[in-house]
Design a protein around this motif. Structure first.
Motif, mmCIF file in Angstrom:
data_model
loop_
_atom_site.group_PDB
_atom_site.id
_atom_site.type_symbol
_atom_site.label_atom_id
_atom_site.label_comp_id
_atom_site.label_asym_id
_atom_site.label_seq_id
_atom_site.Cartn_x
_atom_site.Cartn_y
_atom_site.Cartn_z
ATOM 1 N N GLY A 169 0.806 -1.209 0.000
ATOM 2 C CA GLY A 169 0.000 0.000 0.000
ATOM 3 C C GLY A 169 0.843 1.265 0.000
ATOM 4 N N THR A 170 0.193 2.367 0.248
ATOM 5 C CA THR A 170 0.870 3.668 0.250
ATOM 6 C C THR A 170 0.997 4.266 1.647
ATOM 7 N N SER A 171 0.657 3.476 2.666
ATOM 8 C CA SER A 171 0.772 3.931 4.053
ATOM 9 C C SER A 171 1.206 2.757 4.921
ATOM 10 N N VAL A 172 1.521 3.037 6.182
ATOM 11 C CA VAL A 172 1.931 1.990 7.106
ATOM 12 C C VAL A 172 0.818 0.956 7.243
ATOM 13 N N ALA A 173 1.178 -0.326 7.263
ATOM 14 C CA ALA A 173 0.212 -1.406 7.422
ATOM 15 C C ALA A 173 0.492 -2.153 8.726
ATOM 16 N N GLU A 174 -0.568 -2.590 9.391
ATOM 17 C CA GLU A 174 -0.434 -3.383 10.606
ATOM 18 C C GLU A 174 -1.240 -4.671 10.464
ATOM 19 N N VAL A 175 -0.644 -5.765 10.894
ATOM 20 C CA VAL A 175 -1.320 -7.059 10.847
ATOM 21 C C VAL A 175 -1.162 -7.743 12.197
ATOM 22 N N MET A 176 -1.970 -8.774 12.415
ATOM 23 C CA MET A 176 -1.861 -9.580 13.622
ATOM 24 C C MET A 176 -1.781 -11.048 13.228
ATOM 25 N N TRP A 177 -0.855 -11.775 13.871
ATOM 26 C CA TRP A 177 -0.764 -13.219 13.703
ATOM 27 C C TRP A 177 -1.218 -13.889 14.990
ATOM 28 N N VAL A 178 -2.083 -14.887 14.875
ATOM 29 C CA VAL A 178 -2.497 -15.699 16.014
ATOM 30 C C VAL A 178 -2.173 -17.149 15.668
ATOM 31 N N THR A 179 -1.318 -17.781 16.450
ATOM 32 C CA THR A 179 -0.844 -19.134 16.142
ATOM 33 C C THR A 179 -1.122 -20.069 17.307
ATOM 34 N N SER A 180 -1.687 -21.236 17.005
ATOM 35 C CA SER A 180 -1.978 -22.226 18.034
ATOM 36 C C SER A 180 -1.716 -23.634 17.494
ATOM 37 N N PRO A 181 -0.915 -24.431 18.239
ATOM 38 C CA PRO A 181 -0.160 -24.063 19.441
ATOM 39 C C PRO A 181 1.070 -23.253 19.070
ATOM 40 N N PRO A 182 1.742 -22.643 20.051
ATOM 41 C CA PRO A 182 2.934 -21.852 19.751
ATOM 42 C C PRO A 182 4.006 -22.663 19.045
ATOM 43 N N THR A 183 4.786 -21.998 18.213
ATOM 44 C CA THR A 183 5.913 -22.650 17.546
ATOM 45 C C THR A 183 7.199 -21.953 17.954
ATOM 46 N N THR A 184 8.320 -22.540 17.570
ATOM 47 C CA THR A 184 9.603 -21.956 17.981
ATOM 48 C C THR A 184 10.241 -21.220 16.819
ATOM 49 N N SER A 185 11.405 -21.656 16.392
ATOM 50 C CA SER A 185 12.146 -20.914 15.371
ATOM 51 C C SER A 185 11.535 -21.088 13.989
ATOM 52 N N SER A 186 11.692 -20.062 13.153
ATOM 53 C CA SER A 186 11.196 -20.103 11.782
ATOM 54 C C SER A 186 12.342 -20.432 10.836
ATOM 55 N N THR A 187 11.980 -21.000 9.683
ATOM 56 C CA THR A 187 12.976 -21.394 8.693
ATOM 57 C C THR A 187 12.664 -20.730 7.363
ATOM 58 N N PRO A 188 13.586 -19.932 6.802
ATOM 59 C CA PRO A 188 13.338 -19.306 5.509
ATOM 60 C C PRO A 188 13.295 -20.361 4.402
ATOM 61 N N VAL A 189 12.453 -20.114 3.409
ATOM 62 C CA VAL A 189 12.344 -21.014 2.258
ATOM 63 C C VAL A 189 12.781 -20.240 1.035
#
Length: 209
Positions: A169-189
């Protein structure tokens, strides 16, 4: 005055909520696993210094381990006090769910124009994840599909499907993530960023979801 059994029970509860082993917490706190085991069972007492180290390893205030009355909330988390980690292009990801958490984790992302979660999609665990757009306009890359999403749009997917969020977009964007159950480290693909990215219906249902 708190008994050893009560303090030990709170330590055990906090450790189990975090999903950590005796050995992991003992190592982080600089105490022996046998000492921590005896402490949790109320067979020994700990000094204030040891309790502070254990509380730090558990990610909780030491007062939570000494609290006489049960607490039903961590209290208000002020926006300016949320822990954050940097994303690309000056964007940030804020922690909303305070540790220890057992069933759900919640993050808020704030993306500057052109900002993204990273250059490549990433995965983390095999949890159920919801993405909710709070403000602005973002592009969600999810597996082989893309979605253009605006305020109050949401989508559910598995965290094991490669995904990436970018502010288009043309302005600041905000999002929310809700994850269940919690996870640990992320892995780039790794992916070919030169591929053309299309836009989909934000409420489109894919067979892989």
């Amino acid at each position: 005055m708190e008994s050893g059994h009560e303090v030990g029970a709170r330590i055990a509860q906090a450790r189990k909520l975090r999903g950590a082993t005796l050995r992991e917490i003992a190592s982080a706190a600089g105490v022996s696993p046998s000492f921590l085991s005896q402490l949790e069972r109320g067979l020994t007492n700990a000094s204030v210094a040891s309790l502070r180290k254990i509380a730090s390893a558990l990610g909780v205030p030491v007062a939570d381990l000494l609290e006489t009355h049960p607490r039903h909330t961590h209290g208000v988390l002020r926006a300016e006090h949320r822990p954050s980690t940097p994303l690309s292009s000056g964007s940030e990801k804020f922690v909303v769910a305070q540790p220890p958490v057992q069933h759900v984790e919640i993050y808020v992302g704030r993306f500057q124009v052109g900002g993204a979660t990273g250059q490549d999609p990433y995965i983390h665990g095999t949890s159920q994840e919801f993405l909710i757009v709070l403000t602005g306009k973002v592009l969600l890359e999810l597996g082989e599909h893309t979605y253009v999403m605006g305020p109050h749009d949401s989508i559910e997917y598995l965290s094991s499907v490669p995904h990436r969020v970018e502010n288009i977009g043309t302005s600041v964007a905000e999002v929310m993530w809700v994850t269940s159950p919690p996870t640990t480290s992320s892995t780039p693909v790794p992916s070919d960023r030169g591929d053309e990215r299309g836009a989909g219906n934000p409420h489109e249902q894919d067979a892989e979801l």
